[in-house]
Design a protein around this motif. Structure first.
Motif, mmCIF file in Angstrom:
data_model
loop_
_atom_site.group_PDB
_atom_site.id
_atom_site.type_symbol
_atom_site.label_atom_id
_atom_site.label_comp_id
_atom_site.label_asym_id
_atom_site.label_seq_id
_atom_site.Cartn_x
_atom_site.Cartn_y
_atom_site.Cartn_z
ATOM 1 N N GLU A 118 0.830 -0.857 -0.032
ATOM 2 C CA GLU A 118 -0.013 0.004 0.423
ATOM 3 C C GLU A 118 1.119 1.269 -0.218
ATOM 4 N N GLY A 119 0.560 2.651 -1.207
ATOM 5 C CA GLY A 119 1.709 3.400 -0.465
ATOM 6 C C GLY A 119 1.687 4.255 -1.907
ATOM 7 N N ARG A 120 2.138 5.668 -1.948
ATOM 8 C CA ARG A 120 2.056 6.144 -3.376
ATOM 9 C C ARG A 120 1.905 5.508 -3.835
ATOM 10 N N MET A 121 2.439 5.559 -5.448
ATOM 11 C CA MET A 121 2.925 4.954 -6.626
ATOM 12 C C MET A 121 2.536 5.807 -7.616
ATOM 13 N N PRO A 122 3.928 6.170 -8.377
ATOM 14 C CA PRO A 122 4.214 7.386 -9.658
ATOM 15 C C PRO A 122 3.498 6.421 -10.853
ATOM 16 N N ARG A 123 2.887 7.005 -11.211
ATOM 17 C CA ARG A 123 1.825 6.670 -12.413
ATOM 18 C C ARG A 123 1.834 7.478 -13.763
ATOM 19 N N LEU A 124 2.190 7.222 -14.573
ATOM 20 C CA LEU A 124 2.034 8.064 -16.146
ATOM 21 C C LEU A 124 0.977 8.194 -16.720
ATOM 22 N N GLY A 125 -0.378 7.880 -16.332
ATOM 23 C CA GLY A 125 -1.885 8.080 -17.346
ATOM 24 C C GLY A 125 -2.285 7.165 -16.616
ATOM 25 N N GLU A 126 -3.635 6.887 -16.962
ATOM 26 C CA GLU A 126 -4.646 6.150 -16.985
ATOM 27 C C GLU A 126 -6.132 7.187 -17.713
ATOM 28 N N THR A 127 -6.761 5.312 -17.525
ATOM 29 C CA THR A 127 -8.457 5.289 -18.196
ATOM 30 C C THR A 127 -9.041 4.487 -17.965
ATOM 31 N N GLY A 128 -10.615 4.726 -17.216
ATOM 32 C CA GLY A 128 -11.530 4.037 -16.642
ATOM 33 C C GLY A 128 -12.609 3.694 -17.453
ATOM 34 N N ARG A 129 -13.055 2.888 -17.806
ATOM 35 C CA ARG A 129 -13.975 2.326 -18.336
ATOM 36 C C ARG A 129 -15.404 3.101 -18.096
ATOM 37 N N GLN A 130 -15.239 3.426 -16.528
ATOM 38 C CA GLN A 130 -17.002 4.468 -16.020
ATOM 39 C C GLN A 130 -16.595 6.230 -15.829
ATOM 40 N N LEU A 131 -14.965 6.871 -15.898
ATOM 41 C CA LEU A 131 -14.102 7.411 -15.228
ATOM 42 C C LEU A 131 -14.752 8.632 -15.623
ATOM 43 N N GLY A 132 -14.736 8.597 -17.737
ATOM 44 C CA GLY A 132 -15.261 9.633 -18.685
ATOM 45 C C GLY A 132 -13.813 10.313 -18.391
ATOM 46 N N ALA A 133 -12.950 10.402 -17.597
ATOM 47 C CA ALA A 133 -12.057 11.182 -18.132
ATOM 48 C C ALA A 133 -10.756 10.176 -18.472
ATOM 49 N N LEU A 134 -9.392 10.792 -18.868
ATOM 50 C CA LEU A 134 -8.603 10.287 -19.133
ATOM 51 C C LEU A 134 -7.621 10.906 -18.727
ATOM 52 N N VAL A 135 -6.280 10.177 -18.370
ATOM 53 C CA VAL A 135 -4.948 11.469 -17.192
ATOM 54 C C VAL A 135 -3.656 10.996 -17.748
ATOM 55 N N LEU A 136 -3.219 12.122 -18.175
ATOM 56 C CA LEU A 136 -2.061 11.912 -18.930
ATOM 57 C C LEU A 136 -0.964 12.661 -18.197
#
Ligand SMILES: [Zn+2]
Length: 263
Positions: A118-136
């Motif tokens: 558990e903890g804070r993890m680095p990410r470059l991007g993500e999206t999800g089917r229910q999200l309506g959003a995409l992160v970059l």
């Protein structure tokens, strides 16, 4: 029906608007694949970008201020996935959130067996089917646009997920036109996914990013990156996978790829 027709007319008008000189300059400078496309593909892409920029909302996160450079560089790469096909412009996606670079998320991550981290993890991007959003992460978007043949592209990866969602499930199967295409797609993807999983276990180096062994949805996203970024290698080593992607995307990136082969 009427709504669909009006929407299409509105999109036609947007596509035929004169394209901003400033935006074109940004694309020519920052998005390396663009100048390699045929004139017809370039103009189709610019049309799609006009629709995309009107229909999607951009939001800066982590102190990032959204600029035309950010909007145009992201949409040019995303719209490459739409060429030559009838498209509804990533209908499940409303908002694109952009961080300056790698961002941290709280995560409950499976390590092995009963072990979770558990903890804070680095990410470059993500999206999800229910999200309506995409992160970059902008830094990675920008370097990805500058190098069209390193096999990796964050924007293509995340937007491939959005294509996967078009027919509801996040299962690595996008909206395919016919039953025959669906059967052939499932058969080829199953085989290719199994061999990537096997490679992951044995540690054999692979052309496809090993992250694609996570699940069929990630496999499709990773295969899309390879299709556009390393088409010659993919066609040589995974001809059936290449053929499925070519038939879905209605494109042959070998024709405009900057990929160099050592042979
Ligand atoms: Zn992914």
């Amino acid at each position: 029906m009427i709504f669909g027709l009006l929407k299409e007319q509105h999109r036609n008008r947007l596509r035929s608007r004169p394209f901003s000189k400033d935006w074109l300059e940004i694309i020519r400078r920052d998005v390396a694949f663009f100048v390699r496309l045929s004139a017809a593909d370039q103009s189709e892409l610019l049309g799609h970008i006009q629709v995309f920029l009107v229909e999607k909302r951009f939001e800066g996160c982590g102190g990032l201020e959204i600029t035309d450079e950010i909007r145009v560089t992201i949409s040019a790469q995303a719209c490459l996935l739409l060429l030559h096909r009838k498209t509804d412009y990533f209908p499940r996606l409303l908002t694109i959130l952009v961080y300056p670079s790698t961002y941290m998320v709280e995560e409950h991550r499976h390590v092995e067996g009963p072990v979770w981290e558990e903890g804070r993890m680095p990410r470059l991007g993500e999206t999800g089917r229910q999200l309506g959003a995409l992160v970059l992460a902008w830094e990675t978007v920008k370097s990805g646009a500058a190098d069209p043949s390193d096999g990796k592209n964050l924007v293509l990866h995340e937007f491939a997920h959005q294509l996967d969602f078009e027919n509801y499930a996040a299962d690595g199967v996008p909206a395919l036109a016919t039953r025959k295409q669906q059967l052939s797609w499932r058969e080829v993807m199953r085989t290719e996914f199994a061999s990537l999983r096997a490679a992951e276990e044995t540690g054999i180096p692979t052309l496809l990013d090993i992250y694609g062994a996570t699940n069929p949805a990630e496999f499709f996203a990773v295969a899309t990156e390879a299709f556009f970024e390393r088409p010659r290698m993919l066609r040589a080593h995974h001809p059936r996978l290449y053929a499925e992607l070519q038939s879905y995307f209605q494109q042959d990136p070998v024709e405009y790829s900057a990929e160099r082969l050592k042979d």
